[in-house]
Design a protein around this motif. Structure first.
Motif, PDB file in Angstrom:
ATOM      1  N   UNK A   1       0.828  -1.212   0.000  1.00 43.38           N
ATOM      2  CA  UNK A   1       0.000   0.000   0.000  1.00 43.38           C
ATOM      3  C   UNK A   1       0.858   1.256   0.000  1.00 43.38           C
ATOM      4  N   UNK A   2       1.890   1.281   0.846  1.00 44.75           N
ATOM      5  CA  UNK A   2       2.725   2.484   0.955  1.00 44.75           C
ATOM      6  C   UNK A   2       3.566   2.684  -0.293  1.00 44.75           C
ATOM      7  N   UNK A   3       4.256   1.636  -0.732  1.00 44.37           N
ATOM      8  CA  UNK A   3       5.185   1.778  -1.859  1.00 44.37           C
ATOM      9  C   UNK A   3       4.459   2.087  -3.167  1.00 44.37           C
ATOM     10  N   UNK A   4       3.370   1.383  -3.421  1.00 44.85           N
ATOM     11  CA  UNK A   4       2.668   1.601  -4.685  1.00 44.85           C
ATOM     12  C   UNK A   4       2.042   2.984  -4.724  1.00 44.85           C
ATOM     13  N   UNK A   5       1.464   3.429  -3.628  1.00 44.21           N
ATOM     14  CA  UNK A   5       0.847   4.756  -3.634  1.00 44.21           C
ATOM     15  C   UNK A   5       1.888   5.865  -3.698  1.00 44.21           C
ATOM     16  N   UNK A   6       3.036   5.643  -3.071  1.00 41.05           N
ATOM     17  CA  UNK A   6       4.097   6.643  -3.191  1.00 41.05           C
ATOM     18  C   UNK A   6       4.619   6.685  -4.616  1.00 41.05           C
ATOM     19  N   UNK A   7       4.778   5.529  -5.227  1.00 42.89           N
ATOM     20  CA  UNK A   7       5.202   5.492  -6.626  1.00 42.89           C
ATOM     21  C   UNK A   7       4.163   6.162  -7.525  1.00 42.89           C
TER      22      UNK A   7
ATOM     23  N   UNK B   1       5.105   9.296  -9.884  1.00 41.40           N
ATOM     24  CA  UNK B   1       4.942   9.160 -11.336  1.00 41.40           C
ATOM     25  C   UNK B   1       3.883  10.121 -11.855  1.00 41.40           C
ATOM     26  N   UNK B   2       2.795  10.274 -11.098  1.00 43.12           N
ATOM     27  CA  UNK B   2       1.710  11.153 -11.538  1.00 43.12           C
ATOM     28  C   UNK B   2       2.148  12.617 -11.583  1.00 43.12           C
ATOM     29  N   UNK B   3       3.085  12.986 -10.731  1.00 45.70           N
ATOM     30  CA  UNK B   3       3.582  14.356 -10.769  1.00 45.70           C
ATOM     31  C   UNK B   3       4.383  14.630 -12.030  1.00 45.70           C
ATOM     32  N   UNK B   4       5.106  13.614 -12.492  1.00 44.35           N
ATOM     33  CA  UNK B   4       5.956  13.811 -13.671  1.00 44.35           C
ATOM     34  C   UNK B   4       5.242  13.423 -14.965  1.00 44.35           C
ATOM     35  N   UNK B   5       4.654  12.230 -14.975  1.00 50.91           N
ATOM     36  CA  UNK B   5       4.004  11.711 -16.194  1.00 50.91           C
ATOM     37  C   UNK B   5       2.649  11.120 -15.807  1.00 50.91           C
TER      38      UNK B   5
ATOM     39  N   UNK C   1      -1.365   4.301 -15.101  1.00 56.95           N
ATOM     40  CA  UNK C   1      -2.231   3.140 -15.323  1.00 56.95           C
ATOM     41  C   UNK C   1      -1.478   2.014 -16.021  1.00 56.95           C
ATOM     42  N   UNK C   2      -0.594   2.358 -16.947  1.00 61.45           N
ATOM     43  CA  UNK C   2       0.190   1.327 -17.637  1.00 61.45           C
ATOM     44  C   UNK C   2       1.185   0.676 -16.671  1.00 61.45           C
ATOM     45  N   UNK C   3       1.787   1.484 -15.805  1.00 64.02           N
ATOM     46  CA  UNK C   3       2.737   0.944 -14.823  1.00 64.02           C
ATOM     47  C   UNK C   3       2.007   0.039 -13.831  1.00 64.02           C
TER      48      UNK C   3
END
Length: 384
Positions: free
Chosen positions: A298-304, A308-312, A317-319
């Motif tokens: 939960x922590x790692x995926x949401x942080x990722x 990612x959402x900030x940059x691209x 969704x693909x990741x």
């Protein structure tokens, strides 16, 4: 000493050491915005624990945990809307729809004690009733998953259309509310909420660990692996499944309440289908049936997702889909299962470094084996 430094103990305790270190260091080094995000993601780890409890240990894949998550969030948000209002005053949004008096179901939420109980009890009761009606008819497998998702859609559409009662699609804001005289959206209050979330997350983990050990935990695993055999031995799987589903609902409610005060709003979007599916992905990627894997996932995926959402923003969704495929095809036990099974060693071996093998030389270093050899040698010398 050699036993403490063994690779098995290292794989077991290193994740915990990293978590404790992160909990102590990150609040000091992270800016308020990032710390707020971490607090949100820790709160999501609580609902992930519930998903792991019912899916990883009991074998029931629920796609409707967003129901209980949102119920907990609404319970706390309703109290915050009423907090510090003068007698006879109503929350601001009621005036937009011509509501002149406080609806009856809002009135108990003027009590902080009732609210603290309702945050987890209402989701637990709803989950318990829904679970009992399903489990007594022996509905399981894919049919259970479809039914929970259908229930999620019913709740989503119901809450979405209640503009006059709970502000419908707009939801209820919490960031501008005050508690103990402090604005909830302030940096100081958000830091306190982070520590509160951390403590409750640890308590939720310990509760789930207690439930999954002993006879109750054995019964859950038996339901997952061979429910008919458990029933033939005289146990009632319906009772076990109802209890564990209610506990998962309570955990989701607590998670939703903590997430609401750290995100600043609760809305029917918490009952959207993709959000409940994401909860399953967190557990699958972290490691189903491990508890700690649910938290880390939960922590790692949401942080990722945040980074990612900030940059691209278009690529997440693909990741996320790629992560799920990776787990299904290559890491069926998730990241924690891969780690515990010596995954890092196998990865190093792929680049040419020979893996360590536990053979007879390793046994010679065991203190108990060495003591036994000394005794045998003394006996042999005495006979000579």
């Amino acid at each position: 000493m050699a036993d403490l430094l063994s690779s098995r103990n290292l794989r077991r305790w290193l994740p915990w050491a990293l978590i404790v270190l992160a909990a102590l260091v990150l609040p000091v080094v992270l800016p308020p915005f990032r710390l707020n995000l971490l607090g949100r993601f820790l709160s999501l780890g609580i609902v992930a624990l519930g998903v792991d409890l019912i899916w990883g240990y009991t074998g029931m894949l629920s796609l409707g945990q967003g129901i209980f998550f949102a119920l907990g969030g609404y319970a706390l948000a309703m109290y915050l809307q009423l907090n510090e209002l003068k007698p006879g005053e109503l929350p601001e949004f009621f005036s937009l729809y011509g509501v002149k008096s406080l609806p009856a179901f809002w009135q108990p939420f003027t009590s902080p004690l009732f609210t603290l109980v309702a945050i987890w009890l209402i989701p637990a009761l709803v989950a318990g009733v829904l679970g009992y009606l399903v489990f007594r008819n022996r509905i399981k497998g894919v049919y259970f998953s479809i039914l929970t998702q259908a229930a999620l859609l019913v709740f989503f559409n119901f809450f979405n259309g209640q503009q006059k009662l709970i502000n419908g699609t707009n939801g209820l804001k919490t960031s501008t509310a005050r508690i103990f005289g402090e604005l909830i959206g302030s940096d100081a209050m958000q830091r306190n909420l982070f520590w509160l979330t951390l403590v409750i997350t640890v308590a939720a983990y310990l509760l789930c660990r207690w439930l999954t050990h002993g006879r109750f935990g054995d019964a859950l695993i038996a339901i997952r692996d061979d429910e008919p055999r458990l029933r033939f031995t005289g146990y009632n799987p319906t009772a076990y499944k109802t209890v564990v589903f209610a506990v998962a609902g309570a955990l989701a409610g607590i998670s939703g309440a903590l997430y609401t005060v750290q995100s600043g709003i609760v809305s029917p979007q918490y009952m959207a289908v993709p959000f409940s599916i994401e909860m399953v992905i967190w557990v699958a990627v972290g490691g189903r049936g491990t508890l700690i894997g649910a938290l880390l996932g939960a922590v790692l995926i949401n942080y990722a997702k945040s980074l990612v959402s900030e940059a691209l923003p278009e690529t997440w969704l693909f990741i996320q889909g790629g992560l799920f495929l990776l787990v299904v095809l290559a890491l069926p036990d998730g990241l924690v299962g891969w780690w515990r099974q010596g995954g890092p060693g196998r990865l190093i071996a792929m680049v040419g470094w020979p893996p360590r093998t536990a053979t007879y030389p390793a046994l010679d270093l065991d203190p108990e084996v060495a003591a036994e050899q000394d005794q045998l040698e003394r006996r042999g010398g005495g006979q000579g």
